[in-house]
Design a protein around this motif. Sequence first.
Motif, mmCIF file in Angstrom:
data_model
loop_
_atom_site.group_PDB
_atom_site.id
_atom_site.type_symbol
_atom_site.label_atom_id
_atom_site.label_comp_id
_atom_site.label_asym_id
_atom_site.label_seq_id
_atom_site.Cartn_x
_atom_site.Cartn_y
_atom_site.Cartn_z
ATOM 1 N N TRP A 187 0.815 -1.213 0.000
ATOM 2 C CA TRP A 187 0.000 0.000 0.000
ATOM 3 C C TRP A 187 0.854 1.271 0.000
ATOM 4 N N ASN A 188 2.150 1.152 0.136
ATOM 5 C CA ASN A 188 3.009 2.332 0.181
ATOM 6 C C ASN A 188 2.935 3.076 -1.161
ATOM 7 N N ALA A 189 2.758 4.385 -1.109
ATOM 8 C CA ALA A 189 2.660 5.169 -2.343
ATOM 9 C C ALA A 189 2.875 6.640 -2.047
ATOM 10 N N ASP A 190 3.386 7.348 -3.038
ATOM 11 C CA ASP A 190 3.402 8.804 -2.933
ATOM 12 C C ASP A 190 1.981 9.345 -3.012
ATOM 13 N N SER A 219 -2.209 8.067 -3.779
ATOM 14 C CA SER A 219 -3.159 6.972 -3.980
ATOM 15 C C SER A 219 -4.572 7.513 -4.078
ATOM 16 N N PRO A 275 0.485 6.949 -9.445
ATOM 17 C CA PRO A 275 -0.459 6.708 -8.355
ATOM 18 C C PRO A 275 -0.786 5.229 -8.169
ATOM 19 N N LEU A 276 -1.181 4.904 -6.961
ATOM 20 C CA LEU A 276 -1.753 3.611 -6.629
ATOM 21 C C LEU A 276 -3.265 3.772 -6.656
ATOM 22 N N TRP A 328 1.108 3.665 -13.502
ATOM 23 C CA TRP A 328 0.222 3.566 -12.349
ATOM 24 C C TRP A 328 0.132 2.119 -11.891
ATOM 25 N N ARG A 329 -0.230 1.935 -10.632
ATOM 26 C CA ARG A 329 -0.379 0.610 -10.054
ATOM 27 C C ARG A 329 -1.819 0.382 -9.640
ATOM 28 N N HIS A 372 -4.396 -1.954 -7.194
ATOM 29 C CA HIS A 372 -4.559 -2.891 -6.084
ATOM 30 C C HIS A 372 -6.038 -3.221 -5.993
ATOM 31 N N SER A 407 0.119 6.460 2.342
ATOM 32 C CA SER A 407 0.288 7.346 1.195
ATOM 33 C C SER A 407 0.671 8.728 1.684
#
Length: 411
Positions: free
Chosen positions: A167-170, A172, A266-267, A284-285, A287, A303
């Motif tokens: 879940w780590n992201a700059d 989300s 972004p997530l 982009w990712r 989840h 985030s």
Amino acid sequence: MPQPQEPQRHWPKFQTRKPRVLLLTSQYFLLGEVRAACERLDVDHVLLDLQAKEMGLDDFVRTILGALTTFRPDFVLTVNHLGVDREGVLLQILEALDVPLASWFVDNPHLILPAYPRTHADKTLLFTWDAENVESLREMGYPNTAWLPLAADTHRFAPGAAGNDAWNADVSFVGNSMTAKVTGRFQAAQPSDALAEQLRDIAAGFGPSEEPSAARYMLNNFPHLREEFLALGEPSRMLAFETLITWQSTLDYRLDCVRRLLPFAPLLVGDKGWHDLLAGETGWRHHPEVSYYDDLPGLYPRSKVNFNCTSLQMKGAVNQRVFDVPACGGFLITDQRRQMEQLFEPGTEVIAYADPEEIPELVQRWLADPQARQRVAESARKRILAEHTYDHRLETLFQTMRLTFEPGANS
């Protein structure tokens, strides 16, 4: 329909300092927060699950009458009218027993209420998350309406929840792509070719308009479609087409906003529809959808910037993320809503964009300033703890019900 025996028909209401509340549940998430708040506030309540099993009319009536005449509540409380049957049987029983109904709408009531009879309207109080619905609900025939915005469950959404490195992201965004919702409403509406061909044009105009009703916007701005719309015939199909406009408009708006996040890798946390909308886009990712209760309190703080773009079913109100993200210590950038300033101090407790064009610059600025992000998140959480918990909302709801329906309360 079985009727209550004469000695049980009425009982005094609001005789104690704290109310007695019968909660109707229909597997909607907010009832958990409402029930927990009742327990913390030491309010006597009973939870009646009307969807625990399939039941015929006679069993339904006996279940309702048994709960009402045994517990003798001051009023019944539900969310989004869930647990209220569309045939109006529950409303007839409440009217016969003179029991008020409180229904807290946390989705657009104009997309829900047309499916229900207006029986017992004088003893019904509609609470709406969007203050701009209050007058239009009165015009629909509900004289008792009040604004009750969303809130945070600060016992669940609190700093320190366990998280996941995935879940780590700059940046989300946790949200639905709306693709399945659009498809579902299209199938339910079965629009004519003329309506289907102009759906995107109607949705494109409705989004930025001040008009809260998608149907009214269409009839005012696409008058040549009036007969096509009325030809849908069944109220359920007409309501489905109005909802379809709203969901299509939300889809287009969210996609525009999310595309402006792509330079920040972004997530996106949500359904698979994002792959369809962003086919060919890179950086982009995705989840899969996560559990609201079990995962989001630990996801938001991972985030640096949590992003929000509100569903267009609500033109003036703020949505759940505006409360949940800072409640668990996260920082949020959201879209400007007209009622936001009544809840948070702009610039110090909430950071908002007025136009999607502002998104890239705003995200870049706040990513570069972790201390400022922390100050805003802490200030927002402080305001939430002071004014915007579900305990606060339930206290307001209880007081409003008493002032509206307690005999002699306004004399």
